[in-house]
Design a protein around this motif. Structure first.
Motif, PDB file in Angstrom:
ATOM      1  N   LYS A  98       0.566  -9.737  15.712  1.00  0.00           N
ATOM      2  CA  LYS A  98       1.976 -10.122  15.854  1.00  0.00           C
ATOM      3  C   LYS A  98       2.904  -9.322  14.929  1.00  0.00           C
ATOM      4  O   LYS A  98       4.101  -9.224  15.180  1.00  0.00           O
ATOM      5  N   VAL A  99       2.365  -8.813  13.826  1.00  0.00           N
ATOM      6  CA  VAL A  99       3.200  -8.168  12.809  1.00  0.00           C
ATOM      7  C   VAL A  99       3.812  -6.866  13.331  1.00  0.00           C
ATOM      8  O   VAL A  99       3.095  -5.956  13.758  1.00  0.00           O
ATOM      9  N   LYS A 100       5.141  -6.796  13.314  1.00  0.00           N
ATOM     10  CA  LYS A 100       5.838  -5.618  13.834  1.00  0.00           C
ATOM     11  C   LYS A 100       6.591  -4.860  12.739  1.00  0.00           C
ATOM     12  O   LYS A 100       6.896  -3.682  12.888  1.00  0.00           O
ATOM     13  N   GLU A 101       6.971  -5.597  11.658  1.00  0.00           N
ATOM     14  CA  GLU A 101       7.767  -4.955  10.614  1.00  0.00           C
ATOM     15  C   GLU A 101       7.289  -5.395   9.230  1.00  0.00           C
ATOM     16  O   GLU A 101       6.969  -6.567   9.016  1.00  0.00           O
ATOM     17  N   ILE A 102       7.271  -4.443   8.309  1.00  0.00           N
ATOM     18  CA  ILE A 102       6.962  -4.746   6.907  1.00  0.00           C
ATOM     19  C   ILE A 102       8.185  -4.350   6.083  1.00  0.00           C
ATOM     20  O   ILE A 102       8.625  -3.193   6.137  1.00  0.00           O
ATOM     21  N   ILE A 103       8.754  -5.317   5.352  1.00  0.00           N
ATOM     22  CA  ILE A 103       9.868  -4.997   4.456  1.00  0.00           C
ATOM     23  C   ILE A 103       9.288  -4.826   3.053  1.00  0.00           C
ATOM     24  O   ILE A 103       8.710  -5.773   2.504  1.00  0.00           O
ATOM     25  N   LEU A 104       9.418  -3.639   2.488  1.00  0.00           N
ATOM     26  CA  LEU A 104       8.919  -3.417   1.126  1.00  0.00           C
ATOM     27  C   LEU A 104      10.062  -3.712   0.141  1.00  0.00           C
ATOM     28  O   LEU A 104      10.892  -2.850  -0.138  1.00  0.00           O
ATOM     29  N   ALA A 105      10.106  -4.962  -0.344  1.00  0.00           N
ATOM     30  CA  ALA A 105      11.235  -5.424  -1.164  1.00  0.00           C
ATOM     31  C   ALA A 105      10.891  -5.327  -2.643  1.00  0.00           C
ATOM     32  O   ALA A 105      10.891  -6.320  -3.360  1.00  0.00           O
ATOM     33  N   LEU A 106      10.596  -4.107  -3.098  1.00  0.00           N
ATOM     34  CA  LEU A 106      10.201  -3.919  -4.501  1.00  0.00           C
ATOM     35  C   LEU A 106      11.385  -3.420  -5.325  1.00  0.00           C
ATOM     36  O   LEU A 106      12.360  -2.911  -4.776  1.00  0.00           O
ATOM     37  N   ASN A 107      11.286  -3.593  -6.632  1.00  0.00           N
ATOM     38  CA  ASN A 107      12.378  -3.170  -7.519  1.00  0.00           C
ATOM     39  C   ASN A 107      12.651  -1.675  -7.406  1.00  0.00           C
ATOM     40  O   ASN A 107      11.706  -0.889  -7.332  1.00  0.00           O
ATOM     41  N   PRO A 108      13.941  -1.295  -7.415  1.00  0.00           N
ATOM     42  CA  PRO A 108      14.276   0.134  -7.324  1.00  0.00           C
ATOM     43  C   PRO A 108      14.103   0.832  -8.672  1.00  0.00           C
ATOM     44  O   PRO A 108      15.057   1.196  -9.340  1.00  0.00           O
ATOM     45  N   ASN A 109      12.843   0.984  -9.099  1.00  0.00           N
ATOM     46  CA  ASN A 109      12.554   1.759 -10.322  1.00  0.00           C
ATOM     47  C   ASN A 109      11.297   2.586 -10.040  1.00  0.00           C
ATOM     48  O   ASN A 109      10.757   2.535  -8.932  1.00  0.00           O
ATOM     49  N   SER A 110      10.822   3.338 -11.043  1.00  0.00           N
ATOM     50  CA  SER A 110       9.756   4.306 -10.734  1.00  0.00           C
ATOM     51  C   SER A 110       8.476   3.602 -10.267  1.00  0.00           C
ATOM     52  O   SER A 110       7.845   4.057  -9.306  1.00  0.00           O
ATOM     53  N   GLU A 111       8.107   2.480 -10.896  1.00  0.00           N
ATOM     54  CA  GLU A 111       6.888   1.783 -10.463  1.00  0.00           C
ATOM     55  C   GLU A 111       7.066   1.181  -9.065  1.00  0.00           C
ATOM     56  O   GLU A 111       6.144   1.213  -8.252  1.00  0.00           O
ATOM     57  N   GLY A 112       8.264   0.661  -8.815  1.00  0.00           N
ATOM     58  CA  GLY A 112       8.557   0.103  -7.501  1.00  0.00           C
ATOM     59  C   GLY A 112       8.486   1.176  -6.426  1.00  0.00           C
ATOM     60  O   GLY A 112       7.909   0.975  -5.353  1.00  0.00           O
ATOM     61  N   ASN A 113       9.064   2.350  -6.735  1.00  0.00           N
ATOM     62  CA  ASN A 113       9.063   3.455  -5.769  1.00  0.00           C
ATOM     63  C   ASN A 113       7.649   3.964  -5.504  1.00  0.00           C
ATOM     64  O   ASN A 113       7.281   4.227  -4.359  1.00  0.00           O
ATOM     65  N   LEU A 114       6.857   4.064  -6.578  1.00  0.00           N
ATOM     66  CA  LEU A 114       5.477   4.533  -6.450  1.00  0.00           C
ATOM     67  C   LEU A 114       4.681   3.576  -5.562  1.00  0.00           C
ATOM     68  O   LEU A 114       3.943   4.005  -4.663  1.00  0.00           O
ATOM     69  N   THR A 115       4.846   2.278  -5.792  1.00  0.00           N
ATOM     70  CA  THR A 115       4.118   1.265  -5.021  1.00  0.00           C
ATOM     71  C   THR A 115       4.556   1.296  -3.557  1.00  0.00           C
ATOM     72  O   THR A 115       3.729   1.218  -2.647  1.00  0.00           O
ATOM     73  N   THR A 116       5.876   1.424  -3.352  1.00  0.00           N
ATOM     74  CA  THR A 116       6.410   1.506  -1.980  1.00  0.00           C
ATOM     75  C   THR A 116       5.801   2.700  -1.243  1.00  0.00           C
ATOM     76  O   THR A 116       5.315   2.574  -0.121  1.00  0.00           O
ATOM     77  N   TYR A 117       5.787   3.838  -1.908  1.00  0.00           N
ATOM     78  CA  TYR A 117       5.246   5.073  -1.322  1.00  0.00           C
ATOM     79  C   TYR A 117       3.779   4.887  -0.964  1.00  0.00           C
ATOM     80  O   TYR A 117       3.345   5.231   0.142  1.00  0.00           O
ATOM     81  N   TYR A 118       3.006   4.323  -1.883  1.00  0.00           N
ATOM     82  CA  TYR A 118       1.562   4.138  -1.679  1.00  0.00           C
ATOM     83  C   TYR A 118       1.283   3.187  -0.506  1.00  0.00           C
ATOM     84  O   TYR A 118       0.462   3.471   0.357  1.00  0.00           O
TER      85      TYR A 118
END
Lengths: 206, 206
Positions: free
Chosen positions: A143-163
């Motif tokens: 059923k899952v169609k969308e994933i919202i990556l709602a992480l903090n906009p900082n370097s660790e957040g960006n790295l995690t989002t990218y990964y």
């Protein structure tokens, strides 16, 4: 001076709480000791129940109340709610992020609590996050169609989002992956905004 | 959002702690839940022992470790110490004031913890203080020669000092009553000191 041992122990242990120092803990210890017996009981019970009457949701990893009649961990209220949009999962770093988003009353999908962010320095931290479980959720739930990556906009957040973005794409390239919008916060001022925020605000203009 | 009950209760009770708000308590609750079982046990035991293994000294009203082999409350270490100067009692508002004075390592007399200050607004507060017990100590112990009234230099402190001074003089006019010196604090600046501090510093010049 050498404080009485129970007070010294209390200060030592409670000073570990984030954002609370030994001076404040000392004041708290004496404040607690001066409360009525009933108030002390309230504190005691709140403390015990926090540990004994909570459980982690095996689906989204948010913390929920334990159903003492059941042996195994139960789904939390959000995961149990069939009224919620089962096609979107909002990935957050921690429980308090989930609460903030939930309190907007605008989001009606599901959540996934990572339990932290990937660290550039500490490689081992990645293994403690619930990224694998997120990927399993996506694989097993069609059923899952969308994933919202709602992480903090900082370097660790960006790295995690990218990964996570890369990992999801290798499993299912058709899933839509979105991130929180960036720009000026409500009440913010253009004059005092940092360059990166302004660049994001310009790029995100509409 | 409706938080799980044990967490909601914890936030409600622990927000009563002085200087800690509901947002910080929420963070603390989730932080505690993410600690290892042993750490959670340390917190639990420190909390229980704070309440169960402490007692109030029947002489000076400081809080001390309970001797579980004895039924009645025992004297605290300071009151038990015959090496200390039995002729001076330093009267303080609260336990943390006693600790600060004791940590100077300069004072070797006894203490008396009032448990608060007299309020101009709330008459009933006076009855909860240990002023009567202080006067009984002075009456029954002939060794006492000096009382240091080490209360905060504010209106409630001054009112309490005035009241206690008068009460002691009616019992024994020969007892020496002293107060803490007033003036510029260490590291303070003349330029920024308020008028009352400067007046005190001028009057207390030596």
């Amino acid at each position: 001076m050498e404080l009485p041992k129970p007070i010294k122990d209390f200060i030592q242990v409670f000073s570990k709480l984030p954002g609370i120092g030994p001076r404040q803990t000392t004041r708290l210890a004496f404040w607690l000791l001066h409360q009525k017996k009933e108030t002390q009981h309230d504190f005691y019970h709140a403390f015990i129940n926090l540990f004994s009457k909570t459980q982690i949701c095996p689906n989204c990893f948010f913390i929920s109340e334990k159903d003492s009649s059941k042996q195994e961990n139960q789904l939390c209220k959000i995961c149990q709610d069939s009224q919620r949009d089962q096609s979107v999962i909002c990935v957050v770093e921690k429980e308090t992020d989930l609460i903030s988003i939930e309190n907007t009353n605008k989001y009606k999908g599901l959540y996934h609590v990572l339990g932290g962010l990937i660290s550039e320095i500490d490689e081992s931290r990645k293994e403690k996050l619930t990224i694998k479980q997120l990927l399993t959720r996506i694989k097993t739930n069609k059923k899952v169609k969308e994933i919202i990556l709602a992480l903090n906009p900082n370097s660790e957040g960006n790295l995690t989002t990218y990964y996570i973005e890369k990992a999801i794409k290798t499993i299912n390239p058709n899933i839509k992956i979105t991130k929180l919008g960036r720009g000026l916060p409500q009440g913010g001022e253009v004059e005092f905004a940092d360059a990166e925020t302004l660049v994001n605000a310009l790029e995100g203009r509409k």
